[in-house]
Enzyme design. Structure first.
Site, PDB file in Angstrom:
ATOM      1  N   GLY A   1       0.803  -1.216   0.000  1.00 57.32           N
ATOM      2  CA  GLY A   1       0.000   0.000   0.000  1.00 57.32           C
ATOM      3  C   GLY A   1       0.836   1.265   0.000  1.00 57.32           C
ATOM      4  N   ALA A   2       0.165   2.392   0.364  1.00 57.96           N
ATOM      5  CA  ALA A   2       0.782   3.725   0.257  1.00 57.96           C
ATOM      6  C   ALA A   2       1.381   3.861  -1.140  1.00 57.96           C
ATOM      7  CB  ALA A   2       1.827   3.949   1.347  1.00 57.96           C
TER       8      ALA A   2
ATOM      9  N   HIS B   1       2.589   4.738  -4.804  1.00 56.25           N
ATOM     10  CA  HIS B   1       3.144   5.919  -5.468  1.00 56.25           C
ATOM     11  C   HIS B   1       3.232   5.623  -6.964  1.00 56.25           C
ATOM     12  CE1 HIS B   1       6.786   3.540  -5.490  1.00 56.25           C
ATOM     13  NE2 HIS B   1       6.727   3.445  -4.173  1.00 56.25           N
TER      14      HIS B   1
ATOM     15  N   HIS C   1       4.493   2.218  -8.136  1.00 63.96           N
ATOM     16  CA  HIS C   1       3.507   1.119  -8.083  1.00 63.96           C
ATOM     17  C   HIS C   1       2.533   1.225  -9.255  1.00 63.96           C
ATOM     18  CE1 HIS C   1       4.248   1.321  -3.544  1.00 63.96           C
ATOM     19  NE2 HIS C   1       4.507   0.074  -3.826  1.00 63.96           N
TER      20      HIS C   1
ATOM     21  N   GLN D   1       7.681  -9.481   7.883  1.00 62.30           N
ATOM     22  CA  GLN D   1       8.917  -9.014   7.244  1.00 62.30           C
ATOM     23  C   GLN D   1       9.506  -7.774   7.929  1.00 62.30           C
ATOM     24  OE1 GLN D   1       6.780  -8.296   3.363  1.00 62.30           O
ATOM     25  NE2 GLN D   1       8.213  -6.594   3.194  1.00 62.30           N
TER      26      GLN D   1
ATOM     27  N   ASP E   1      13.922  -2.305  -4.743  1.00 60.40           N
ATOM     28  CA  ASP E   1      14.215  -3.420  -3.825  1.00 60.40           C
ATOM     29  C   ASP E   1      14.881  -4.527  -4.639  1.00 60.40           C
ATOM     30  OD1 ASP E   1      12.810  -2.467  -1.311  1.00 60.40           O
ATOM     31  OD2 ASP E   1      11.232  -2.273  -2.802  1.00 60.40           O
TER      32      ASP E   1
ATOM     33  N   SER F   1       9.188   5.820  -2.757  1.00 59.70           N
ATOM     34  CA  SER F   1       9.037   4.779  -1.744  1.00 59.70           C
ATOM     35  C   SER F   1       7.856   5.160  -0.862  1.00 59.70           C
ATOM     36  CB  SER F   1      10.312   4.736  -0.894  1.00 59.70           C
ATOM     37  OG  SER F   1      10.064   4.062   0.314  1.00 59.70           O
ATOM     38  N   SER F   2       7.156   4.150  -0.368  1.00 63.79           N
ATOM     39  CA  SER F   2       6.033   4.429   0.533  1.00 63.79           C
ATOM     40  C   SER F   2       6.529   5.151   1.779  1.00 63.79           C
ATOM     41  CB  SER F   2       5.349   3.127   0.924  1.00 63.79           C
ATOM     42  OG  SER F   2       4.980   2.436  -0.245  1.00 63.79           O
TER      43      SER F   2
HETATM   44  O1  PAF Z   1       8.021  -4.745  -1.746  1.00 64.49           O
HETATM   45  C1  PAF Z   1       7.017  -4.842  -0.992  1.00 64.49           C
HETATM   46  O2  PAF Z   1       6.176  -3.942  -0.934  1.00 64.49           O
HETATM   47  C2  PAF Z   1       6.850  -6.072  -0.126  1.00 64.49           C
HETATM   48  O3  PAF Z   1       8.086  -6.539   0.307  1.00 64.49           O
HETATM   49  C3  PAF Z   1       6.037  -7.189  -0.818  1.00 64.49           C
HETATM   50  C4  PAF Z   1       6.743  -7.723  -2.034  1.00 64.49           C
HETATM   51  C5  PAF Z   1       4.664  -6.664  -1.185  1.00 64.49           C
HETATM   52  C6  PAF Z   1       5.849  -8.356   0.162  1.00 64.49           C
HETATM   53  O4  PAF Z   1       5.177  -7.955   1.312  1.00 64.49           O
END
Ligand code: PAF
Length: 282
Positions: free
Chosen positions: A31-32, A34, A37, A61, A152, A187-188
């Site tokens: 989410g959040a 940008h 995405h 995570q 990432d 980035s979020s």
């Molecule tokens: O990159 C992310 O936003 C997260 O690591 C993902 C791939 C959605 C997994 O939670």
């Protein structure tokens, strides 16, 4: 726009698409959203019959509880932004219970050493959490193509390894980093920066660009030491790591080889907000 909160309903909705071998594009997010995405979503729409976007802040995570608590959650705004790209996108916004069914733990993975480099050193357990949730999401959605941002980059390589080692039939597509006007990688987490911090954080990409230039004539060690000094001189930032590594193995470059592709990776704290970025060097 269709929004599913429960995997059972999503699975039955997607069943006819899977049965008739229609291609499903999948964009996993926390989410959040940008522009980066939204670019992944548009790319998926252009290349698949149907596109699913997941919005799920995955607790397993996060190695830092405060980071998890403060992670921006903006579901309504995210849905509005997705609608602007296309109202036909399917959103999956599950609860923790729907994904983890009462046991919110990561499985333990080997990613052939990719997990011990950079983010893996500083965020213990992070990639087990990513592997766990991405594998579950793939099992639910059964996508033909899944889209990940190159910001990432380590995560992208780890997801490629996950799919290879577990024989998951999905094509992983890496998409270029989107940047703000001043070069800051989208980035979020940028949402948590003040306007001034956002401006100052342009130093991260400027440093990467200069590091790239220097890498043409200097050794990886010399470039790394130069970056470390740059950040020592700047009290607004705390450098967590800067690494020049082989793009495929993510192993730190000691001596340059002409046959290898290298990348610089950086993680920096700006007022307790952790930002990462990367640049291809050759
Ligand atoms: O990159 C992310 O936003 C997260 O690591 C993902 C791939 C959605 C997994 O939670």
């Amino acid at each position: 726009m269709l929004i599913f909160n429960k995997k059972a309903a999503l699975v039955s909705y997607l069943k006819p698409f899977i049965a008739s071998k229609k291609s499903i594009g999948f964009v996993p997010t926390m989410g959040a959203l940008h522009e980066g995405h939204l670019f992944l979503i548009a790319t998926s729409i252009n290349n698949n019959t149907v596109t699913v976007v997941s919005i799920f802040v995955n607790p397993t995570q996060f190695n830092n509880p405060d980071d998890l608590k403060k992670y921006p959650r903006t579901l309504e705004k995210d849905v509005e932004n997705i609608k602007k790209v296309s109202p036909n996108v399917i959103v999956y916004a599950p609860s923790v219970e729907d994904i983890y069914e009462g046991s919110t733990y990561s499985e333990s993975y080997s990613f052939d050493g990719l997990e011990f480099q950079m983010e893996g050193k500083f965020r213990p357990g992070h990639f087990d959490g990513v592997g766990t949730v991405v594998k579950r999401l793939f099992e639910i959605i059964q996508p033909s193509n899944a889209y990940f941002g190159e910001k990432d980059f380590q995560q992208l390589q780890i997801v490629r390894k996950l799919v290879e080692k577990h024989h998951i039939p999905v094509n992983i597509v890496g998409c270029p980093i989107h940047r703000e006007e001043n070069g800051l990688a989208m980035s979020s987490r940028n949402e948590r920066l003040t306007a001034q911090e956002r401006q100052e954080a342009s130093l991260i990409f400027k440093t990467l660009q200069t590091a790239k230039e220097k890498f043409g004539t200097k050794s990886a060690k010399e470039v790394t030491e130069w970056v470390q000094k740059e950040f020592q001189n700047n009290t607004n930032f705390t450098l967590e790591y800067f690494e020049i590594a082989d793009e495929n193995t993510l192993i730190t470059c000691i001596r340059k080889s002409k046959s290898k592709k290298y990348r610089a990776f950086i993680a920096v704290f700006v007022n307790n907000i952790r930002l990462i970025d990367t640049i291809s060097l050759n």
